[in-house]
Design a protein around this motif. Structure first.
Motif, PDB file in Angstrom:
ATOM      1  N   MET A   1       0.834  -1.190   0.000  1.00  0.00           N
ATOM      2  CA  MET A   1       0.000   0.000   0.000  1.00  0.00           C
ATOM      3  C   MET A   1       0.873   1.246   0.000  1.00  0.00           C
ATOM      4  O   MET A   1       1.872   1.301   0.711  1.00  0.00           O
ATOM      5  N   THR A   2       0.507   2.275  -0.776  1.00  0.00           N
ATOM      6  CA  THR A   2       1.309   3.494  -0.879  1.00  0.00           C
ATOM      7  C   THR A   2       1.227   4.298   0.401  1.00  0.00           C
ATOM      8  O   THR A   2       0.135   4.555   0.921  1.00  0.00           O
ATOM      9  N   ARG A   3       2.358   4.705   0.928  1.00  0.00           N
ATOM     10  CA  ARG A   3       2.391   5.501   2.132  1.00  0.00           C
ATOM     11  C   ARG A   3       2.029   6.947   1.829  1.00  0.00           C
ATOM     12  O   ARG A   3       2.283   7.448   0.756  1.00  0.00           O
ATOM     13  N   ASP A   4       1.469   7.618   2.806  1.00  0.00           N
ATOM     14  CA  ASP A   4       1.175   9.040   2.672  1.00  0.00           C
ATOM     15  C   ASP A   4       2.468   9.823   2.670  1.00  0.00           C
ATOM     16  O   ASP A   4       3.405   9.491   3.400  1.00  0.00           O
ATOM     17  N   ASN A   5       2.542  10.878   1.860  1.00  0.00           N
ATOM     18  CA  ASN A   5       3.767  11.666   1.789  1.00  0.00           C
ATOM     19  C   ASN A   5       4.132  12.313   3.108  1.00  0.00           C
ATOM     20  O   ASN A   5       5.264  12.744   3.302  1.00  0.00           O
ATOM     21  N   ALA A   6       3.169  12.420   4.041  1.00  0.00           N
ATOM     22  CA  ALA A   6       3.465  12.995   5.351  1.00  0.00           C
ATOM     23  C   ALA A   6       4.465  12.126   6.109  1.00  0.00           C
ATOM     24  O   ALA A   6       5.114  12.585   7.045  1.00  0.00           O
ATOM     25  N   GLU A   7       4.590  10.842   5.710  1.00  0.00           N
ATOM     26  CA  GLU A   7       5.514   9.949   6.388  1.00  0.00           C
ATOM     27  C   GLU A   7       6.926  10.032   5.827  1.00  0.00           C
ATOM     28  O   GLU A   7       7.830   9.353   6.300  1.00  0.00           O
ATOM     29  N   LEU A   8       7.122  10.851   4.807  1.00  0.00           N
ATOM     30  CA  LEU A   8       8.465  11.007   4.258  1.00  0.00           C
ATOM     31  C   LEU A   8       9.367  11.677   5.283  1.00  0.00           C
ATOM     32  O   LEU A   8       8.933  12.560   6.026  1.00  0.00           O
ATOM     33  N   PRO A   9      10.639  11.283   5.343  1.00  0.00           N
ATOM     34  CA  PRO A   9      11.577  11.978   6.227  1.00  0.00           C
ATOM     35  C   PRO A   9      11.625  13.466   5.886  1.00  0.00           C
ATOM     36  O   PRO A   9      11.458  13.856   4.722  1.00  0.00           O
ATOM     37  N   ALA A  10      11.866  14.273   6.876  1.00  0.00           N
ATOM     38  CA  ALA A  10      11.867  15.723   6.669  1.00  0.00           C
ATOM     39  C   ALA A  10      12.882  16.136   5.619  1.00  0.00           C
ATOM     40  O   ALA A  10      12.611  17.029   4.794  1.00  0.00           O
ATOM     41  N   TRP A  11      14.044  15.473   5.595  1.00  0.00           N
ATOM     42  CA  TRP A  11      15.083  15.874   4.644  1.00  0.00           C
ATOM     43  C   TRP A  11      14.656  15.571   3.203  1.00  0.00           C
ATOM     44  O   TRP A  11      15.024  16.295   2.281  1.00  0.00           O
ATOM     45  N   VAL A  12      13.835  14.531   3.023  1.00  0.00           N
ATOM     46  CA  VAL A  12      13.325  14.231   1.688  1.00  0.00           C
ATOM     47  C   VAL A  12      12.310  15.287   1.280  1.00  0.00           C
ATOM     48  O   VAL A  12      12.361  15.822   0.164  1.00  0.00           O
ATOM     49  N   ARG A  13      11.370  15.612   2.162  1.00  0.00           N
ATOM     50  CA  ARG A  13      10.345  16.609   1.841  1.00  0.00           C
ATOM     51  C   ARG A  13      10.948  17.980   1.563  1.00  0.00           C
ATOM     52  O   ARG A  13      10.561  18.678   0.628  1.00  0.00           O
ATOM     53  N   GLU A  14      11.940  18.365   2.372  1.00  0.00           N
ATOM     54  CA  GLU A  14      12.452  19.736   2.306  1.00  0.00           C
ATOM     55  C   GLU A  14      13.575  19.908   1.287  1.00  0.00           C
ATOM     56  O   GLU A  14      13.688  20.959   0.663  1.00  0.00           O
ATOM     57  N   LEU A  15      14.407  18.889   1.110  1.00  0.00           N
ATOM     58  CA  LEU A  15      15.569  19.038   0.231  1.00  0.00           C
ATOM     59  C   LEU A  15      15.348  18.437  -1.160  1.00  0.00           C
ATOM     60  O   LEU A  15      15.825  18.978  -2.155  1.00  0.00           O
ATOM     61  N   LEU A  16      14.639  17.329  -1.237  1.00  0.00           N
ATOM     62  CA  LEU A  16      14.355  16.741  -2.546  1.00  0.00           C
ATOM     63  C   LEU A  16      13.010  17.214  -3.082  1.00  0.00           C
ATOM     64  O   LEU A  16      12.839  17.322  -4.293  1.00  0.00           O
ATOM     65  N   SER A  17      12.076  17.477  -2.213  1.00  0.00           N
ATOM     66  CA  SER A  17      10.702  17.904  -2.485  1.00  0.00           C
ATOM     67  C   SER A  17       9.823  16.685  -2.753  1.00  0.00           C
ATOM     68  O   SER A  17      10.269  15.680  -3.337  1.00  0.00           O
ATOM     69  N   GLU A  18       8.587  16.787  -2.321  1.00  0.00           N
ATOM     70  CA  GLU A  18       7.648  15.683  -2.483  1.00  0.00           C
ATOM     71  C   GLU A  18       7.376  15.399  -3.964  1.00  0.00           C
ATOM     72  O   GLU A  18       7.292  14.239  -4.378  1.00  0.00           O
ATOM     73  N   SER A  19       7.233  16.471  -4.750  1.00  0.00           N
ATOM     74  CA  SER A  19       6.926  16.270  -6.170  1.00  0.00           C
ATOM     75  C   SER A  19       8.071  15.570  -6.893  1.00  0.00           C
ATOM     76  O   SER A  19       7.844  14.717  -7.758  1.00  0.00           O
ATOM     77  N   ARG A  20       9.308  15.920  -6.554  1.00  0.00           N
ATOM     78  CA  ARG A  20      10.463  15.282  -7.194  1.00  0.00           C
ATOM     79  C   ARG A  20      10.577  13.824  -6.781  1.00  0.00           C
ATOM     80  O   ARG A  20      10.898  12.955  -7.602  1.00  0.00           O
ATOM     81  N   PHE A  21      10.289  13.541  -5.518  1.00  0.00           N
ATOM     82  CA  PHE A  21      10.467  12.192  -4.989  1.00  0.00           C
ATOM     83  C   PHE A  21       9.303  11.278  -5.342  1.00  0.00           C
ATOM     84  O   PHE A  21       9.430  10.051  -5.270  1.00  0.00           O
ATOM     85  N   ASP A  22       8.186  11.855  -5.756  1.00  0.00           N
ATOM     86  CA  ASP A  22       6.971  11.069  -5.959  1.00  0.00           C
ATOM     87  C   ASP A  22       7.154   9.962  -6.993  1.00  0.00           C
ATOM     88  O   ASP A  22       6.634   8.856  -6.838  1.00  0.00           O
ATOM     89  N   ARG A  23       7.893  10.263  -8.072  1.00  0.00           N
ATOM     90  CA  ARG A  23       8.084   9.254  -9.122  1.00  0.00           C
ATOM     91  C   ARG A  23       8.820   8.030  -8.582  1.00  0.00           C
ATOM     92  O   ARG A  23       8.512   6.896  -8.933  1.00  0.00           O
ATOM     93  N   TYR A  24       9.789   8.265  -7.726  1.00  0.00           N
ATOM     94  CA  TYR A  24      10.537   7.164  -7.121  1.00  0.00           C
ATOM     95  C   TYR A  24       9.646   6.403  -6.148  1.00  0.00           C
ATOM     96  O   TYR A  24       9.676   5.161  -6.086  1.00  0.00           O
ATOM     97  N   LEU A  25       8.836   7.138  -5.398  1.00  0.00           N
ATOM     98  CA  LEU A  25       7.968   6.515  -4.409  1.00  0.00           C
ATOM     99  C   LEU A  25       6.924   5.618  -5.074  1.00  0.00           C
ATOM    100  O   LEU A  25       6.638   4.514  -4.602  1.00  0.00           O
ATOM    101  N   LYS A  26       6.375   6.076  -6.190  1.00  0.00           N
ATOM    102  CA  LYS A  26       5.390   5.260  -6.904  1.00  0.00           C
ATOM    103  C   LYS A  26       6.025   3.987  -7.438  1.00  0.00           C
ATOM    104  O   LYS A  26       5.438   2.909  -7.367  1.00  0.00           O
ATOM    105  N   LYS A  27       7.237   4.113  -7.998  1.00  0.00           N
ATOM    106  CA  LYS A  27       7.937   2.939  -8.521  1.00  0.00           C
ATOM    107  C   LYS A  27       8.221   1.945  -7.403  1.00  0.00           C
ATOM    108  O   LYS A  27       8.209   0.718  -7.618  1.00  0.00           O
ATOM    109  N   ALA A  28       8.458   2.464  -6.197  1.00  0.00           N
ATOM    110  CA  ALA A  28       8.787   1.618  -5.047  1.00  0.00           C
ATOM    111  C   ALA A  28       7.540   1.128  -4.320  1.00  0.00           C
ATOM    112  O   ALA A  28       7.650   0.546  -3.233  1.00  0.00           O
ATOM    113  N   GLY A  29       6.363   1.344  -4.891  1.00  0.00           N
ATOM    114  CA  GLY A  29       5.136   0.879  -4.261  1.00  0.00           C
ATOM    115  C   GLY A  29       4.849   1.548  -2.936  1.00  0.00           C
ATOM    116  O   GLY A  29       4.206   0.961  -2.064  1.00  0.00           O
TER     117      GLY A  29
END
Length: 211
Positions: A1-29
């Motif tokens: 099940m896909t995790r909510d982006n709120a569970e992303l580590p702060a450094w991922v949200r703030e430095l990589l950005s949720e939109s940038r990381f989303d493609r990787y997160l979807k590929k990783a289920g």
């Protein structure tokens, strides 16, 4: 099940950005740890492609420059060549940039011009003025049509920009891009292609993928 982006580590949200990381997160289920590993591998693969892309870009630039210098009998051949407006614009921008320096030469303009500029010289727009009289001689090991060569380089240009601008490449057919880079470099110089292969790390990077 896909995790909510709120569970992303702060450094991922703030430095990589949720939109940038989303493609990787979807590929990783939705598995954050797997997505981070995929991001790391994407970076490793991009780094491996840097060397061969360097060889191809520099080789294309200098091969075309040499042939056009011979054709027009001057180092600043762009002053005599009939070029498309977009090519003229890019040359003007490069000249303005290097003219800020105290000492500059035509070679400085050549080095400043983008990969996209050199690829554009292989387009239909420049067929009669550039390709037919001069540019085709930059490819001694190629005998096909200009259009196919231009299409191949356009694909590599798009891929090169993805690598240099830190975009995802994990979803692409990377073995095909690997083969195409060396095929195009071989059209320019088979010796250069063999030399570049000596330090090539792409195959090792592709084999190391575990996500």
């Amino acid at each position: 099940m896909t995790r909510d982006n709120a569970e992303l580590p702060a450094w991922v949200r703030e430095l990589l950005s949720e939109s940038r990381f989303d493609r990787y997160l979807k590929k990783a289920g939705g598995e954050v740890d797997v997505a981070v590993r995929l991001y790391d591998w994407n970076l490793q693969a991009s780094a491996a492609f840097y060397g061969p892309l360097h060889w191809l870009e520099v080789a294309l630039r200098n091969a075309l420059h040499h042939r056009l210098r011979e054709r027009f009998g001057r180092e600043d051949w762009w002053k005599a060549a009939q070029l498309a407006d977009n090519a003229k614009f890019k040359i003007g921008r490069a000249r303005r940039k290097i003219e800020r320096r105290q000492d500059h030469t035509p070679d400085d303009v050549v080095a400043e011009l983008t990969f996209g500029f050199w690829v554009s010289l292989l387009s239909r727009t420049h067929d009669r003025q550039i390709w037919v009289p001069a540019a085709h001689r930059a490819f001694p090991h190629y005998s096909g049509p200009r259009s196919a060569l231009h299409e191949d380089f356009m694909g590599i240009l798009d891929f090169r920009n993805r690598v240099m601008h830190h975009e995802p490449i994990f979803y692409l057919d990377l073995p095909e891009y690997h083969e195409r880079i060396y095929r195009l470099l071989g059209y320019l110089s088979q010796d250069a292609a063999r030399h570049a292969e000596r330090t090539d790390e792409i195959s090792a990077a592709l084999d190391a993928r575990d996500v």
